[in-house]
Write a protein that holds these residues in place. Structure first.
Motif, PDB file in Angstrom:
ATOM      1  N   ALA A 120     -58.067  12.704  -9.001  1.00  0.00           N
ATOM      2  CA  ALA A 120     -57.798  11.819  -8.340  1.00  0.00           C
ATOM      3  C   ALA A 120     -55.925  11.923  -8.237  1.00  0.00           C
ATOM      4  O   ALA A 120     -55.641  11.662  -7.307  1.00  0.00           O
ATOM      5  N   SER A 179     -55.390  14.779  -5.741  1.00  0.00           N
ATOM      6  CA  SER A 179     -55.601  14.078  -4.516  1.00  0.00           C
ATOM      7  C   SER A 179     -54.616  13.417  -3.777  1.00  0.00           C
ATOM      8  O   SER A 179     -54.136  13.229  -2.795  1.00  0.00           O
ATOM      9  N   ILE A 227     -70.738  11.759  -7.276  1.00  0.00           N
ATOM     10  CA  ILE A 227     -69.281  11.698  -6.162  1.00  0.00           C
ATOM     11  C   ILE A 227     -68.665  13.182  -6.308  1.00  0.00           C
ATOM     12  O   ILE A 227     -68.362  13.782  -5.422  1.00  0.00           O
ATOM     13  N   TYR A 259     -68.217  15.635  -3.416  1.00  0.00           N
ATOM     14  CA  TYR A 259     -66.835  16.142  -3.126  1.00  0.00           C
ATOM     15  C   TYR A 259     -66.920  17.770  -2.806  1.00  0.00           C
ATOM     16  O   TYR A 259     -66.464  18.038  -2.141  1.00  0.00           O
ATOM     17  N   ILE A 277     -59.519  12.142   0.387  1.00  0.00           N
ATOM     18  CA  ILE A 277     -59.928  10.664   0.480  1.00  0.00           C
ATOM     19  C   ILE A 277     -61.125  10.451  -0.182  1.00  0.00           C
ATOM     20  O   ILE A 277     -61.240   9.105  -0.726  1.00  0.00           O
ATOM     21  N   LEU A 278     -62.181  11.206  -0.125  1.00  0.00           N
ATOM     22  CA  LEU A 278     -63.333  10.857  -0.927  1.00  0.00           C
ATOM     23  C   LEU A 278     -63.062  10.588  -2.383  1.00  0.00           C
ATOM     24  O   LEU A 278     -63.627   9.964  -3.058  1.00  0.00           O
ATOM     25  N   CYS A 279     -62.288  11.549  -3.058  1.00  0.00           N
ATOM     26  CA  CYS A 279     -62.100  11.326  -4.376  1.00  0.00           C
ATOM     27  C   CYS A 279     -61.253  10.051  -4.723  1.00  0.00           C
ATOM     28  O   CYS A 279     -61.602   9.462  -5.575  1.00  0.00           O
ATOM     29  N   LEU A 280     -60.344   9.680  -3.912  1.00  0.00           N
ATOM     30  CA  LEU A 280     -59.864   8.387  -4.416  1.00  0.00           C
ATOM     31  C   LEU A 280     -60.442   7.181  -4.073  1.00  0.00           C
ATOM     32  O   LEU A 280     -60.306   6.160  -4.676  1.00  0.00           O
ATOM     33  N   VAL A 281     -61.299   7.375  -2.951  1.00  0.00           N
ATOM     34  CA  VAL A 281     -62.352   6.014  -2.647  1.00  0.00           C
ATOM     35  C   VAL A 281     -63.359   5.918  -3.801  1.00  0.00           C
ATOM     36  O   VAL A 281     -63.623   5.130  -4.560  1.00  0.00           O
ATOM     37  N   GLY A 282     -63.779   7.260  -4.348  1.00  0.00           N
ATOM     38  CA  GLY A 282     -64.641   7.166  -5.630  1.00  0.00           C
ATOM     39  C   GLY A 282     -64.035   6.868  -6.846  1.00  0.00           C
ATOM     40  O   GLY A 282     -64.939   6.559  -7.931  1.00  0.00           O
ATOM     41  N   VAL A 293     -62.748   4.223  -7.739  1.00  0.00           N
ATOM     42  CA  VAL A 293     -63.229   2.873  -8.209  1.00  0.00           C
ATOM     43  C   VAL A 293     -64.220   2.875  -9.104  1.00  0.00           C
ATOM     44  O   VAL A 293     -64.706   1.811  -9.726  1.00  0.00           O
ATOM     45  N   ASN A 294     -65.190   3.641  -9.264  1.00  0.00           N
ATOM     46  CA  ASN A 294     -66.140   3.881 -10.073  1.00  0.00           C
ATOM     47  C   ASN A 294     -65.777   4.255 -11.579  1.00  0.00           C
ATOM     48  O   ASN A 294     -66.459   3.723 -12.201  1.00  0.00           O
TER      49      ASN A 294
END
Lengths: 70, 242
Positions: free
Chosen positions: B72, B75, B135, B139, B158-163, B165-166
């Motif tokens: 994160a 990223s 996730i 990725y 982008i995928l990492c930063l959205v993920g 939240v987990n």
């Protein structure tokens, strides 16, 4: 770590109080995963290191040949 | 320190020295810690010897979180400053994080059978850890599916930063939902609830796992930097031939 072992003999240690299958399976999975990661990362690094050296040598050879026969 | 290492050549010089140091320390600490955890730490008064699974399960979870933090952070730095080394760090951490998440899930499942009487239950902590594994795998799949390096790095970031939240969901899942998984026992108000004789080898194993993570991350980053350099050299060679 001045303490006594929790087991009186090796057999008892292997049996893990009747939980041998669970304890050794979990530790075994962790051990295999770690060893696998280390070997893969080491091989990956070594492979690309050799590739870079090979390409640099080819590039130098080519430049040397061009300098000698412009 | 980060500015100094942001240069790939300086990073390669630093990692050449740091990687074996991290690796030797990790092997020594994990060797000593394994003997301590398996033979000398006392058995749990309720779970008996099966609690020894904790000494690999919990450190594996710590590495799974740490790897995601590196991903994160890398990223975010890549998206803001477009620094290639940050993307290399994120990419290198993904495989390590996925492996340790899988180790955490598998060892937890094995521990669950004698403790809870089931291999798996869809409770908050287990499900959110499974989502973390998906996730990581998503990725890795996304990065390998896009051939353009810049696009692959941006999409992955982008995928990492959205993920990300987990991560708080995993942390607080045992507080928000009534789960089979036990609540936080180490980082909690009022101090750790684990007896020091079990906590000490657990922290020792955690240190060994983190050092191993450091060594693996540096080694994988070195491999990715060399891979990028090889691509540049191959391109230059082709240009000069044509």
């Amino acid at each position: 770590m001045f303490m006594a072992s929790q087991f009186t003999n090796f057999q008892e240690f292997l049996q893990m109080g009747g939980y041998a299958g669970f304890v050794w399976a979990a530790w075994g999975i962790a051990f295999v995963a770690i060893v696998g990661l280390v070997i893969r990362a080491y091989q990956h690094e070594k492979f690309w290191h050799c590739e870079v050296e090979k390409l640099e040598a080819q590039l130098n050879q080519k430049r040397q040949a061009e300098n000698e026969n412009p | 320190m980060f500015n100094y290492l942001a240069n790939p050549d300086r990073f390669m010089r630093f990692s050449k020295i740091a990687t074996p140091i991290f690796a030797v320390l990790a092997v020594a600490i994990l060797g000593y810690g394994s003997v301590w955890s398996l033979a000398y730490a006392p058995a749990d008064y309720l779970q008996g010897q099966s609690a020894r699974i904790m000494f690999v399960h919990v450190p594996a979870a710590w590495v799974a979180f740490s790897a995601y933090s590196v991903m994160a952070g890398g990223s975010l730095v890549y998206l803001v400053w477009r620094h290639n080394l940050a993307d290399v760090a994120a990419n290198a951490a993904s495989g390590i994080g996925a492996t340790f998440t899988a180790v955490c899930l598998l060892s937890g499942s094995i521990w669950g059978r004698p403790t809870w009487g089931t291999w798996w239950v869809w409770d908050g902590r287990l499900t959110s850890m499974l989502v973390l594994l998906f996730i990581y795998l998503g990725y890795i799949a996304l990065r390998s599916a896009i051939s353009d390096k810049q696009k692959s790095a941006s999409a992955g970031a982008i995928l990492c930063l959205v993920g990300a939240v987990n991560i708080p969901i995993i942390r607080y899942s045992v507080v928000w939902w009534n789960t089979l998984h036990q609540p936080a026992a180490i980082i909690r108000k009022g101090g750790p609830s684990i007896h020091p004789e079990i906590l000490q080898p657990l922290l020792f194993m955690g240190l060994g796992f983190m050092l191993l993570f450091g060594a693996l991350l540096l080694l994988k980053m070195r491999a990715l930097i060399l891979q990028n350099r090889a691509a540049v050299l191959a391109h230059r060679l082709l240009d000069e031939i044509s």
